[in-house]
Design an enzyme around this catalytic site. Structure first.
Site, PDB file in Angstrom:
ATOM      1  N   GLY A  30      25.918 -10.250  36.969  1.00  0.00           N
ATOM      2  CA  GLY A  30      26.763  -9.339  37.715  1.00  0.00           C
ATOM      3  C   GLY A  30      28.237  -9.496  37.386  1.00  0.00           C
ATOM      4  O   GLY A  30      28.607  -9.825  36.258  1.00  0.00           O
ATOM      5  N   SER A  31      29.061  -9.320  38.412  1.00  0.00           N
ATOM      6  CA  SER A  31      30.499  -9.125  38.202  1.00  0.00           C
ATOM      7  C   SER A  31      31.211 -10.282  37.510  1.00  0.00           C
ATOM      8  O   SER A  31      32.326 -10.098  37.023  1.00  0.00           O
ATOM      9  CB  SER A  31      31.168  -8.878  39.542  1.00  0.00           C
ATOM     10  OG  SER A  31      30.506  -7.841  40.206  1.00  0.00           O
ATOM     11  N   THR A  32      30.623 -11.471  37.505  1.00  0.00           N
ATOM     12  CA  THR A  32      31.316 -12.566  36.821  1.00  0.00           C
ATOM     13  C   THR A  32      31.526 -12.220  35.348  1.00  0.00           C
ATOM     14  O   THR A  32      32.421 -12.763  34.705  1.00  0.00           O
ATOM     15  CB  THR A  32      30.517 -13.882  36.924  1.00  0.00           C
ATOM     16  OG1 THR A  32      29.158 -13.606  36.634  1.00  0.00           O
ATOM     17  CG2 THR A  32      30.621 -14.478  38.304  1.00  0.00           C
TER      18      THR A  32
END
Lengths: 578, 111
Positions: free
Chosen positions: A293-295
């Site tokens: 995800g956003s990492t």
């Protein structure tokens, strides 16, 4: 007739001439004497040689090798080398135990003997023991690794045909704390997982005293038990708090690539690995691969800035969701306006990240992620290292989803080492579990400009100061990082309620030394978090607590976050021209 | 002459046999002793090994934390408790320092 005549001629004496005879005798005697002298001389020489050799052995070479140095205890030390942490704390060692065996041929009354043995060792089954004792075999194990008390009890029974043999048992004093790093061994001390399996040859090289000089040195790992404990405890607390399925966490030295702590929950006790479940043995930190995800937006942002397709002052329009083929990319917290690059990062805009990646292109993206080590297996010294799942073929839509961490699955270890490269000045980091020599600068090849790394540090700091990662703040340690909340893929699409919440960050942000990752598997939101189970609510607090605890241990000097010099060092303009 | 040589040889042989005999028994005795010492050594090494394992076991961080919470009034270091040497305020002038200062100025005056 002829025979007789010949015989008669043979016995006829030769005529005798005495003077010639004495001459001959003297000659013969002379030769004999000469020969005797020669032989005597040879023998004398041989004896002298033997004598000289004796003196040589006894006197000159005398006390060369002493008997005391010939180790008589080869037989008893057929064990395994210890494993210690970076500070020399024992993580795995051997204990000599007694194992109970029987020689069924010498057992007088199997039924009686079995009944007696079971009174001392209640965990054994009487019928099984009786069957073993009444067999025809010469030797049979009854029970391995008895405690001293059990040994005493069995001895007190005084049963003939039953005896003890010295045995080595691998013990892990810290129990489950370092389980997934160490792995475990089987009943005959053969490595079956983790470091124990990876370095089985090196660890079992204790047998010969010749190799004792090098072989007896313990295997020194990069792990620090104190850091491991802090991470383990905080993750366990979080798993309990959010009723999560599991968790994983890593603390990595951003310069040397040494893994200071690696935790995967649930874990198991390597002393009793045979009763652990497969789920507990599964190493989520290095073997499991997940859509993070956003990492991943940290990588996308760094990539775009490094390629120069967008300036830090530039930005993208995130007013409307992005439609590509049958997919729609939208934001979780839509701002519905033009966003600058720092805003895209701190508001975690999927649209913005996707647009950034499109401008760099699929090839540039592959090359960049590959150079960070995200597309190959991590270099970690474990048999349990997961192979990343990467899009194939790498289409335009892949480029867009990978930009915000979907459609690509990597192990938490890869994510951590790649992030280390973002904050250590732009050098690739290959994680290791073995202790390395301390180094001042990273040894890996440069993978991005120093300027890009410097901007990324500020962005990550900004995200904790003003963005989605506020709960990751740890007073005094100037942390920075990125949250990630990924929906786990299920049958026929993503499951909205099954989240993989994470936070990856580093500290101290003005000169990062440690990268910390916390991943929580399927946390459930609760009242205190207003029902949220996202990375910012679940993993970020873990990060904060871990940093506060390990900061003092690792000797990181705290700084005043509000001081002018720190603010200047971490300054970044959020709004273009604003 | 020849007879005395023979006698000497016989005496020498007897002496050497006796010496060899003695030496052999001495060596055997030492070997037994060595064996015993090495057994003691092995036992001691095993004991050390057990103690080392126990030391590691008793020093588990979770156990230390439990004991510390129960018996000590120690708490984790707060960031506010740490500071730099340069950040420390200058020590205010105490009476001793003043006295030292005075005596040094007086000395200068007398010189």
């Amino acid at each position: 007739m002829s025979v007789f005549r010949r015989k008669a001629r043979a016995i006829t004496p030769e005529p005798v001439h005495s003077p010639r005879m004495t001459d001959d005798a003297e000659d013969i005697l002379e030769t004999g004497r000469n020969r005797l002298v020669v032989v005597g001389a040879v023998f004398a020489l041989a004896f002298v040689l033997v004598g000289v050799r004796l003196v040589d052995l006894a006197v000159w070479q005398g006390p060369g090798t002493s008997l005391a140095s010939l180790d008589h205890e080869q037989r008893s030390s057929a064990g395994r080398v210890d494993i210690v942490d970076r500070n020399g704390v024992i993580l795995a060692t051997n204990l000599t135990t007694a194992s109970l065996f029987a020689e069924p041929r010498r057992v007088l009354d199997a039924k009686y003997a079995a009944a007696r043995i079971v009174t001392a060792l209640p965990e054994l089954d009487r019928l099984v023991v009786e069957k073993k004792l009444s067999g025809k075999r010469a030797f049979v194990w009854l029970k391995r690794h008895l405690t001293p008390k059990q040994k005493y009890d069995v001895n007190a029974l005084g049963i003939p045909g039953v005896g003890f043999r010295e045995d080595q048992k691998r013990v892990y004093p810290h129990g489950g704390l370092v389980a997934h790093v160490l792995g475990y061994t089987g009943v005959d001390n053969e490595g079956l997982a983790g470091i124990e399996k990876q370095y089985d040859d090196r660890l079992s090289a204790l047998t010969s005293p010749a190799s004792a000089a090098v072989g007896n040195d313990p295997l020194r790992l990069s792990v620090d038990v104190r850091v491991q404990f802090a991470l383990h405890q905080e993750l366990s607390r979080s798993v309990e708090e959010f009723s999560a399925l599991g968790a994983a966490g890593i603390v990595l030295d951003a310069i040397s690539g040494e893994v200071l702590a690696m935790v995967s929950l649930p874990d198991f006790d390597p002393n009793q690995a045979n009763i652990a479940s497969g789920n507990a043995k599964f190493n989520r930190a290095s073997l499991g691969v997940y859509e993070m995800g956003s990492t991943f937006k940290t990588f996308t942002t760094a990539m775009a800035l490094d390629a120069g397709t967008v300036k830090i002052g530039g930005g993208y329009d995130a007013t409307k969701p992005l439609r590509v083929a049958r997919f729609t990319i939208s934001d979780d917290h839509p701002k519905k306006r033009w966003l600058s690059v720092p805003e895209i990062f701190i508001y975690s805009s999927n649209i913005g990240a996707a647009k950034m990646a499109i401008d760099v292109g699929a090839k540039g993206q592959r090359d960049f992620l590959g150079s960070l080590g995200l597309l190959q297996k991590a270099s970690l010294e474990l048999p349990e290292v997961g192979t990343p799942m990467i899009p194939s073929p790498w289409r335009e839509i892949s480029t867009m989803t990978v930009a915000f961490g979907h459609g690509i699955a990597v192990s938490p270890m890869q994510l951590t080492s790649a992030t280390a490269a973002l904050v250590n000045g732009g050098f690739r980091v290959d994680p290791t579990l073995l202790a390395r020599q301390p180094m001042a600068t990273p040894q890996g090849p440069r993978v991005m400009k120093a300027r890009t790394s410097s901007v990324m540090k500020r962005l990550m700091r900004l995200n904790v100061a003003d963005g989605t990662g506020k709960k990751a703040g740890a007073a005094g340690y100037l942390v920075g990082g990125k949250t990630g909340t990924a929906e786990k893929a299920g049958v026929g699409g993503y499951r909205r309620k099954a989240l993989l919440s994470s936070f990856i960050g580093a500290f101290p942000m003005n000169d990062p030394r440690y990268v910390v990752l916390a991943v929580i598997d399927e946390p459930k939101g609760k009242k205190e978090t207003f029902g949220y189970a996202t990375g910012g609510w679940t993993a970020a607090p873990v990060f904060s607590r871990v940093v506060s605890r390990i900061g003092p241990i690792m000797g990181v000097a705290p700084v005043d976050e509000e001081s002018k010099s720190v603010r200047n060092a971490m300054f970044i303009r959020v709004k273009a021209g604003g | 002459m020849r007879r005395s040589l023979s006698v000497a040889a016989i005496i020498l042989t007897a002496l050497m046999s006796y010496g060899l005999y003695n030496m052999k028994y001495e060596v055997r005795r030492l070997e037994v002793q060595l064996d015993r010492q090495q057994q003691v050594l092995a036992t001691e090494r095993q004991a050390v090994q057990v103690l080392r394992a126990e030391w590691a076991y008793l020093n588990r961080p979770d156990r230390l934390q439990r004991l510390s919470v129960r018996h000590l009034e120690l708490q984790p270091v707060e960031v506010t408790q740490l500071t730099d040497m340069q950040e420390l305020p200058v020590r205010p002038e105490g009476p001793r320092q003043k006295a030292a200062l005075l005596s040094s100025t007086e000395k200068r005056r007398t010189q």
